[in-house]
Design an enzyme around this catalytic site. Sequence first.
Site, PDB file in Angstrom:
ATOM      1  N   ASP A   8      80.505  -0.294  -6.169  1.00 30.56           N
ATOM      2  CA  ASP A   8      80.687  -1.094  -4.945  1.00 30.56           C
ATOM      3  C   ASP A   8      81.188  -0.324  -3.716  1.00 30.56           C
ATOM      4  O   ASP A   8      82.096  -0.801  -3.013  1.00 30.56           O
ATOM      5  CB  ASP A   8      81.631  -2.270  -5.218  1.00 30.56           C
ATOM      6  CG  ASP A   8      81.127  -3.197  -6.306  1.00 30.56           C
ATOM      7  OD1 ASP A   8      79.977  -3.057  -6.748  1.00 30.56           O
ATOM      8  OD2 ASP A   8      81.897  -4.076  -6.714  1.00 30.56           O
ATOM      9  N   ASP A  47      77.996  -5.400  -5.154  1.00 30.05           N
ATOM     10  CA  ASP A  47      78.245  -6.832  -5.066  1.00 30.05           C
ATOM     11  C   ASP A  47      77.100  -7.418  -4.245  1.00 30.05           C
ATOM     12  O   ASP A  47      76.730  -6.849  -3.210  1.00 30.05           O
ATOM     13  CB  ASP A  47      79.563  -7.095  -4.335  1.00 30.05           C
ATOM     14  CG  ASP A  47      80.702  -7.487  -5.251  1.00 30.05           C
ATOM     15  OD1 ASP A  47      80.538  -7.452  -6.475  1.00 30.05           O
ATOM     16  OD2 ASP A  47      81.775  -7.829  -4.718  1.00 30.05           O
ATOM     17  N   HIS A  49      76.372 -11.173  -3.317  1.00 27.37           N
ATOM     18  CA  HIS A  49      76.688 -12.593  -3.404  1.00 27.37           C
ATOM     19  C   HIS A  49      75.797 -13.457  -2.514  1.00 27.37           C
ATOM     20  O   HIS A  49      75.543 -13.093  -1.365  1.00 27.37           O
ATOM     21  CB  HIS A  49      78.134 -12.835  -2.974  1.00 27.37           C
ATOM     22  CG  HIS A  49      79.157 -12.148  -3.804  1.00 27.37           C
ATOM     23  ND1 HIS A  49      79.226 -12.283  -5.175  1.00 27.37           N
ATOM     24  CD2 HIS A  49      80.172 -11.324  -3.460  1.00 27.37           C
ATOM     25  CE1 HIS A  49      80.248 -11.578  -5.632  1.00 27.37           C
ATOM     26  NE2 HIS A  49      80.834 -10.979  -4.619  1.00 27.37           N
ATOM     27  N   HIS A  82      82.253 -11.908   1.539  1.00 23.67           N
ATOM     28  CA  HIS A  82      81.983 -10.470   1.533  1.00 23.67           C
ATOM     29  C   HIS A  82      80.690 -10.183   0.768  1.00 23.67           C
ATOM     30  O   HIS A  82      80.289 -10.951  -0.103  1.00 23.67           O
ATOM     31  CB  HIS A  82      83.150  -9.691   0.904  1.00 23.67           C
ATOM     32  CG  HIS A  82      83.339  -9.977  -0.551  1.00 23.67           C
ATOM     33  ND1 HIS A  82      83.970 -11.118  -1.013  1.00 23.67           N
ATOM     34  CD2 HIS A  82      82.966  -9.290  -1.660  1.00 23.67           C
ATOM     35  CE1 HIS A  82      83.972 -11.105  -2.335  1.00 23.67           C
ATOM     36  NE2 HIS A  82      83.364 -10.009  -2.767  1.00 23.67           N
ATOM     37  N   LYS A 107      75.456  -7.333  -8.834  1.00 20.53           N
ATOM     38  CA  LYS A 107      76.289  -8.272  -9.593  1.00 20.53           C
ATOM     39  C   LYS A 107      76.834  -9.347  -8.666  1.00 20.53           C
ATOM     40  O   LYS A 107      76.831  -9.187  -7.447  1.00 20.53           O
ATOM     41  CB  LYS A 107      77.414  -7.530 -10.308  1.00 20.53           C
ATOM     42  CG  LYS A 107      78.322  -6.736  -9.393  1.00 20.53           C
ATOM     43  CD  LYS A 107      79.201  -5.787 -10.188  1.00 20.53           C
ATOM     44  CE  LYS A 107      80.181  -5.058  -9.316  1.00 20.53           C
ATOM     45  NZ  LYS A 107      81.176  -5.903  -8.664  1.00 20.53           N
ATOM     46  N   CYS A 152      87.053  -4.335  -9.580  1.00 23.54           N
ATOM     47  CA  CYS A 152      85.721  -4.021 -10.121  1.00 23.54           C
ATOM     48  C   CYS A 152      85.695  -2.740 -10.952  1.00 23.54           C
ATOM     49  O   CYS A 152      85.033  -2.695 -11.986  1.00 23.54           O
ATOM     50  CB  CYS A 152      84.698  -3.994  -8.995  1.00 23.54           C
ATOM     51  SG  CYS A 152      84.532  -5.635  -8.225  1.00 23.54           S
TER      52      CYS A 152
END
Length: 179
Positions: A8, A47, A49, A82, A107, A152
């Site tokens: 990340d 990440d 999202h 984020h 993820k 993470c």
Amino acid sequence: MKALVIVDVQNDFMPTGTLPVPQGDQIIPFINAEMTQGYDLIVATQDWHPATHKSFASQHAGKKPFEVIQLGGIDQILWPDHCVQGTFGAELHKDLDIRPITAIFRKGMNPEVDSYSAFFDNNKQNNTGLHGFLQDKGITELVFCGLAGDFCVAYSANDAKALGYKVSLFDKGIRSINC
């Protein structure tokens, strides 16, 4: 066989991002140098999202970032929005040398559950595909670096140990939210 896992290193985790990790930008030169150290494989995570992710405080009326709620039967820290899919904040930092990276595993795409680990979502119901990929490549040892060390990176390293990998941390390439 040994792999470097870069966790990340994204714009939203940089000091000017929406979920800043103190001195997060300072790890990039160390990671770039580490990638030249003869690893059999280098992978990264991201990440990724949806805007409606339920780990975001903005999705819960009256809740503020860093409050804790129950989500899917487990404790969930509510984060500032984020790493929303397709945004600048979700991109890997421009100074990270992506050329040696063989694959990027995304993820946190399920809006109902967060995913700190590079391997599984937080309730361990779904995997990212990273473990199978590493097995196919014959990887037995993993070195972790990235952001954030206390979330993470830690979850990823712990899951890697539980999956039977030999695990170590590249400390110069890690920064944490709670320093």
